[in-house]
Each structure stands twice: as structure tokens, then as C-alpha cells.
Design an enzyme around this catalytic site. Structure first.
Site, PDB file in Angstrom:
ATOM      1  N   PRO A 193       0.838  -1.211   0.000  1.00  0.00           N
ATOM      2  CA  PRO A 193       0.000   0.000   0.000  1.00  0.00           C
ATOM      3  C   PRO A 193       0.870   1.256   0.000  1.00  0.00           C
ATOM      4  O   PRO A 193       1.813   1.349   0.777  1.00  0.00           O
ATOM      5  CB  PRO A 193      -0.772  -0.116   1.318  1.00  0.00           C
ATOM      6  N   MET A 194       0.568   2.190  -0.887  1.00  0.00           N
ATOM      7  CA  MET A 194       1.307   3.468  -0.882  1.00  0.00           C
ATOM      8  C   MET A 194       0.343   4.606  -1.167  1.00  0.00           C
ATOM      9  O   MET A 194      -0.178   4.724  -2.291  1.00  0.00           O
ATOM     10  CB  MET A 194       2.448   3.422  -1.910  1.00  0.00           C
TER      11      MET A 194
ATOM     12  N   GLN B  96      -7.185  -1.163   2.934  1.00  0.00           N
ATOM     13  CA  GLN B  96      -6.495  -0.872   4.196  1.00  0.00           C
ATOM     14  C   GLN B  96      -7.146   0.297   4.942  1.00  0.00           C
ATOM     15  O   GLN B  96      -7.448   1.337   4.354  1.00  0.00           O
ATOM     16  CB  GLN B  96      -5.024  -0.534   3.941  1.00  0.00           C
TER      17      GLN B  96
ATOM     18  N   CYS C 252       2.264   2.930   9.722  1.00  0.00           N
ATOM     19  CA  CYS C 252       2.576   4.238   9.127  1.00  0.00           C
ATOM     20  C   CYS C 252       3.352   5.099  10.117  1.00  0.00           C
ATOM     21  O   CYS C 252       2.927   5.285  11.263  1.00  0.00           O
ATOM     22  CB  CYS C 252       1.291   4.947   8.702  1.00  0.00           C
TER      23      CYS C 252
ATOM     24  N   ASN D  16       8.268  -7.395   4.027  1.00  0.00           N
ATOM     25  CA  ASN D  16       8.255  -6.155   3.242  1.00  0.00           C
ATOM     26  C   ASN D  16       9.442  -5.283   3.647  1.00  0.00           C
ATOM     27  O   ASN D  16       9.807  -5.239   4.812  1.00  0.00           O
ATOM     28  CB  ASN D  16       6.928  -5.416   3.487  1.00  0.00           C
ATOM     29  N   GLY D  17      10.022  -4.633   2.632  1.00  0.00           N
ATOM     30  CA  GLY D  17      11.112  -3.692   2.878  1.00  0.00           C
ATOM     31  C   GLY D  17      12.289  -3.939   1.960  1.00  0.00           C
ATOM     32  O   GLY D  17      12.947  -4.976   2.042  1.00  0.00           O
ATOM     33  N   ASP D  18      12.496  -2.984   1.034  1.00  0.00           N
ATOM     34  CA  ASP D  18      13.686  -2.965   0.177  1.00  0.00           C
ATOM     35  C   ASP D  18      13.751  -4.079  -0.860  1.00  0.00           C
ATOM     36  O   ASP D  18      14.838  -4.330  -1.388  1.00  0.00           O
ATOM     37  CB  ASP D  18      14.969  -2.994   1.021  1.00  0.00           C
TER      38      ASP D  18
ATOM     39  N   GLY E 108       7.072  -2.325  -2.623  1.00  0.00           N
ATOM     40  CA  GLY E 108       6.539  -0.974  -2.583  1.00  0.00           C
ATOM     41  C   GLY E 108       7.228  -0.065  -3.585  1.00  0.00           C
ATOM     42  O   GLY E 108       6.952  -0.117  -4.789  1.00  0.00           O
ATOM     43  N   ARG E 109       8.176   0.716  -3.094  1.00  0.00           N
ATOM     44  CA  ARG E 109       8.767   1.792  -3.902  1.00  0.00           C
ATOM     45  C   ARG E 109       9.352   1.325  -5.226  1.00  0.00           C
ATOM     46  O   ARG E 109       9.251   2.037  -6.231  1.00  0.00           O
ATOM     47  CB  ARG E 109       9.825   2.533  -3.078  1.00  0.00           C
TER      48      ARG E 109
HETATM   49  C1  FMN Z   1       4.769   7.200  -0.731  1.00  0.00           C
HETATM   50  C2  FMN Z   1       4.509   6.070   0.219  1.00  0.00           C
HETATM   51  C3  FMN Z   1       3.240   5.902   0.746  1.00  0.00           C
HETATM   52  C4  FMN Z   1       2.973   4.843   1.647  1.00  0.00           C
HETATM   53  N1  FMN Z   1       1.703   4.671   2.104  1.00  0.00           N
HETATM   54  C5  FMN Z   1       1.421   3.597   2.905  1.00  0.00           C
HETATM   55  C6  FMN Z   1       0.076   3.311   3.314  1.00  0.00           C
HETATM   56  O1  FMN Z   1      -0.882   4.007   2.935  1.00  0.00           O
HETATM   57  N2  FMN Z   1      -0.116   2.237   4.138  1.00  0.00           N
HETATM   58  C7  FMN Z   1       0.914   1.437   4.554  1.00  0.00           C
HETATM   59  O2  FMN Z   1       0.689   0.463   5.286  1.00  0.00           O
HETATM   60  N3  FMN Z   1       2.190   1.667   4.156  1.00  0.00           N
HETATM   61  C8  FMN Z   1       2.454   2.716   3.336  1.00  0.00           C
HETATM   62  N4  FMN Z   1       3.741   2.912   2.895  1.00  0.00           N
HETATM   63  C9  FMN Z   1       4.792   1.935   3.268  1.00  0.00           C
HETATM   64  C10 FMN Z   1       4.936   0.843   2.196  1.00  0.00           C
HETATM   65  O3  FMN Z   1       3.768   0.051   2.117  1.00  0.00           O
HETATM   66  C11 FMN Z   1       6.131  -0.091   2.516  1.00  0.00           C
HETATM   67  O4  FMN Z   1       5.908  -0.663   3.784  1.00  0.00           O
HETATM   68  C12 FMN Z   1       7.465   0.645   2.538  1.00  0.00           C
HETATM   69  O5  FMN Z   1       7.593   1.520   1.422  1.00  0.00           O
HETATM   70  C13 FMN Z   1       8.638  -0.351   2.533  1.00  0.00           C
HETATM   71  O6  FMN Z   1       8.589  -1.183   1.391  1.00  0.00           O
HETATM   72  P1  FMN Z   1       9.531  -0.910   0.085  1.00  0.00           P
HETATM   73  O7  FMN Z   1      10.943  -0.856   0.569  1.00  0.00           O
HETATM   74  O8  FMN Z   1       9.260  -2.072  -0.821  1.00  0.00           O
HETATM   75  O9  FMN Z   1       9.112   0.413  -0.488  1.00  0.00           O
HETATM   76  C14 FMN Z   1       4.023   3.957   2.028  1.00  0.00           C
HETATM   77  C15 FMN Z   1       5.293   4.153   1.486  1.00  0.00           C
HETATM   78  C16 FMN Z   1       5.548   5.180   0.599  1.00  0.00           C
HETATM   79  C17 FMN Z   1       6.943   5.321   0.037  1.00  0.00           C
END
Ligand code: FMN
Length: 327
Positions: free
Chosen positions: A21-22, A75, A105, A210-212, A234-235
Site C-alpha cells: 500500500p502506498m 487498508q 505508518c 516487506n522492505g527494500d 513498494g517503492r
Molecule cells: C509514498 C509512500 C506511501 C505509503 N503509504 C502507505 C500506506 O498508505 N499504508 C501502509 O501500510 N504503508 C504505506 N507505505 C509503506 C509501504 O507500504 C512499505 O511498507 C514501505 O515503502 C517499505 O517497502 P519498500 O521498501 O518495498 O518500499 C508507504 C510508502 C511510501 C513510500
């Protein structure tokens, strides 16, 4: 990919890979793109339980799903058990894949209201929210997921005990982002925390990591190091929804598809622009598309100048024309 890595990957072929989720990004148009390119499922942007239960129309829009999508979990964030449960019951009506509660969050505005990762400081309340929400989700035949971080403070990793309490309260899946709240997005995410949660929970519930994760190698590493049941990207997916296809192929022991061509990247950005404008209207759609398109064209020759021009484009046609000239 090396043969040894392939062998490891075959073992992990059934692992599910979802779009994390982002807020501001993982709306329906982007989720469609990711699903078409290999994501098994997605999680929506976070939706305020309070705003939803007060009937806020814009908030209800965040819950919109589309038959063209892969299954999508919705979510919720909030800190009052009754309100979160009411929101869960309302969202269950649109038959999502699951209801997920956000307890990860780190953003100040969210935690200062006692929402998101602030709940990791109050396991009793987090348990009550999970209990109330899981009752509502289960009554509608849906699973209840919770997304958490490693803990609140660096050096105080509370995720295993916290996750254990949430599973006892009715959670069917825990997704762990391997950083504490105060780490925000650096340094790197810790797979050891995800492993510790999986060891604690065992088979009582699913544990997703989750993460990186930024490609097949880091995905395979996360699975091998944590034993997680699935993972979220995510990103790394923001300008590259094809990442899901590459990861899924590697996990199945197949050759990974090539990176997308310039033409594919620009075409996907144009398609996203169209769908975002259709969903939000042209003015907001163009505004929202600036940051998204920039991610799709990053690294293409001439993209910096194009990005500047996109920032001044006002209509969908103008925006599309500027993008089209890259190919
Ligand atoms: C711009 C942005 C918005 C995000 N919004 C949410 C959200 O609405 N709910 C949530 O649980 N995590 C949110 N996250 C966290 C991501 O879901 C994820 O846990 C985090 O980016 C780490 O994963 P990654 O390294 O694959 O990006 C957000 C992250 C980013 C960068």
C-alpha cells in the site's frame, strides 16, 4: 540467473508477491498495471476509518476497485476499535480480498492522532482493534490482515510479541516492514525481524515480508532469510510494475523476462495518465500524473527536460504529447 539460485527459487514458486500500500500511488489505475504485469494482489492506499464512517465521499472513492484488477485488500487506519470495526464492515460490502489494518505508518500527522505505528506502543489497544475488526471481517467471510513495523524505536524490536498478540486477537496475516518507526525509510530493512515474527507465529497465521525488495535477488533473499509466506513490493514498483513479472519468474525457477523497453515504459505512463484522468478528472489527473510519469521515464535520454515540461503541462492531451515525443 545462476543455477544454484534457480534451485532455491523453485522451492519458493508458490510464494505470493503483492503490491504494497502506498498513499498517493496505489490507486485502482496503478493496481491494474501491476496486476497485468504479474502482481498476485495489491493493497489499497490507507483509508481513514473516521472519515469513512462519517460518510466522506472522497474517502469512499479510495475504496473503489475494478474488475480489471487482481484481488485487492482495502487498508484502514484508525485507533478506536468500534470505528475501525464499523469501517471494516462497510468496506467488506465491496468484497475485497481482505481488510487490512495499518499499524505501521510512521508519518507524524498519523501517529500524533494515535494511528498507524503509534499503535505499536499500545499492544492492548492494538489487540482490541484487531479483535473488533476481525469479528467484522470474519462475519463478512473475509480475512483480517495487519501491517506492522519492527517496532516503535530503534533497538526496541517488539514485532514478534506484538504480532503474536494480534494473531491471538484474530489476525489472519501479519505483514512486517523490517524497520522501526523512527527509522522511517533508512537504514536498510532488517530481514531478521521478519524471521523472528515468522518463528513466533509459525503456522497460526501467514507472515508476509516487506522492505527494500527491488528485484528477483532481494526477493529470493528475503524468502530464504525469513521463511515468510509471501512478500510485498513498494517503492521499487512505482515506475516499474514489470518488477512483479521478473520476481515471479525467478521464484518459479524460470528465466526472468527482460527489462521493459523505452517504448513500453512510455506507453505504460500514457496509459496510467489516461486512467488517472478518467478516475479523478483532468485537472487533478494531470497533477497526480507528474510524479508518477517521472518515475516511469527515469533514466531515458532526455527525461530530465521532459519532466520539467510535464510539470507545466495543464491538459491530458498536452501531457500525452510531451511523453510521446520520448519515443
Ligand atoms: C509514498 C509512500 C506511501 C505509503 N503509504 C502507505 C500506506 O498508505 N499504508 C501502509 O501500510 N504503508 C504505506 N507505505 C509503506 C509501504 O507500504 C512499505 O511498507 C514501505 O515503502 C517499505 O517497502 P519498500 O521498501 O518495498 O518500499 C508507504 C510508502 C511510501 C513510500
Amino acid at each position: 540467473m545462476a543455477a544454484a539460485q534457480k534451485d532455491d527459487a523453485v522451492v519458493s514458486g508458490a510464494v505470493k508477491v503483492g503490491l504494497a500500500p502506498m498513499a498517493g500511488f496505489t490507486d485502482m489505475p496503478f493496481r491494474i498495471l501491476c496486476g497485468e504485469r504479474g502482481a498476485d494482489f495489491a493493497v489499497s492506499e490507507m483509508i481513514s476509518a473516521t472519515a469513512l464512517t462519517r460518510g466522506d465521499a472522497k474517502t469512499a472513492d479510495l475504496a473503489a476497485t475494478d474488475p480489471r484488477e487482481k484481488p485487492c485488500a482495502l487498508q484502514i487506519f484508525g485507533h478506536d476499535p468500534a470505528t475501525v470495526a464499523e469501517a471494516a464492515a462497510a468496506l467488506a460490502g465491496s468484497r475485497p480480498l481482505a481488510i487490512e489494518i495499518n499499524m505501521g505508518c510512521p508519518v507524524k500527522k498519523i501517529v500524533s492522532s494515535g494511528d498507524g505505528s503509534a499503535l505499536m506502543k499500545d499492544p492492548d489497544l492494538a489487540g482490541k482493534i484487531t479483535e473488533a475488526a476481525s469479528r467484522a471481517a470474519h462475519a463478512a467471510g473475509l480475512p483480517l490482515w495487519v501491517k506492522i513495523r519492527a517496532g516503535w524505536k530503534k533497538g526496541e524490536v517488539t514485532a514478534p510479541a506484538f504480532a503474536d498478540a494480534l494473531v491471538s486477537a484474530g489476525a489472519d496475516r501479519i505483514t512486517v516492514h523490517g524497520r522501526t518507526r523512527d527509522q522511517m525509510y533508512a537504514p536498510s530493512s532488517d530481514n531478521g525481524v521478519i524471521r523472528a515474527v515468522k518463528e513466533k507465529i509459525g503456522k497460526r497465521a501467514e507472515v508476509f515480508g516487506n522492505g527494500d525488495v527491488d528485484g528477483p535477488e532481494s526477493a529470493i533473499r528475503m524468502i530464504k532469510e525469513t521463511g515468510c509466506d509471501g512478500l510485498l513490493v513498494g517503492r521499487a514498483a512505482l515506475g516499474d510494475p514489470w518488477i512483479f513479472g521478473r520476481i515471479k519468474a525467478a521464484l518459479a525457477g524460470e528465466d526472468t523476462p527482460p527489462l521493459p523497453t523505452k517504448e513500453e515504459r512510455v506507453s505504460a505512463a500514457i496509459r496510467l495518465l489516461r486512467d488517472v484522468c478518467a478516475l479523478y478528472g483532468e485537472e487533478r489527473g494531470v497533477r497526480e500524473s507528474r510524479g508518477r510519469a517521472a518515475r516511469f521515464i527515469k533514466g531515458i535520454k532526455g527525461s530530465a527536460a521532459v519532466r520539467d515540461r510535464l510539470n507545466h503541462a495543464e491538459t491530458e492531451a498536452e501531457f500525452k504529447d510531451i511523453l510521446s515525443r520520448l519515443i
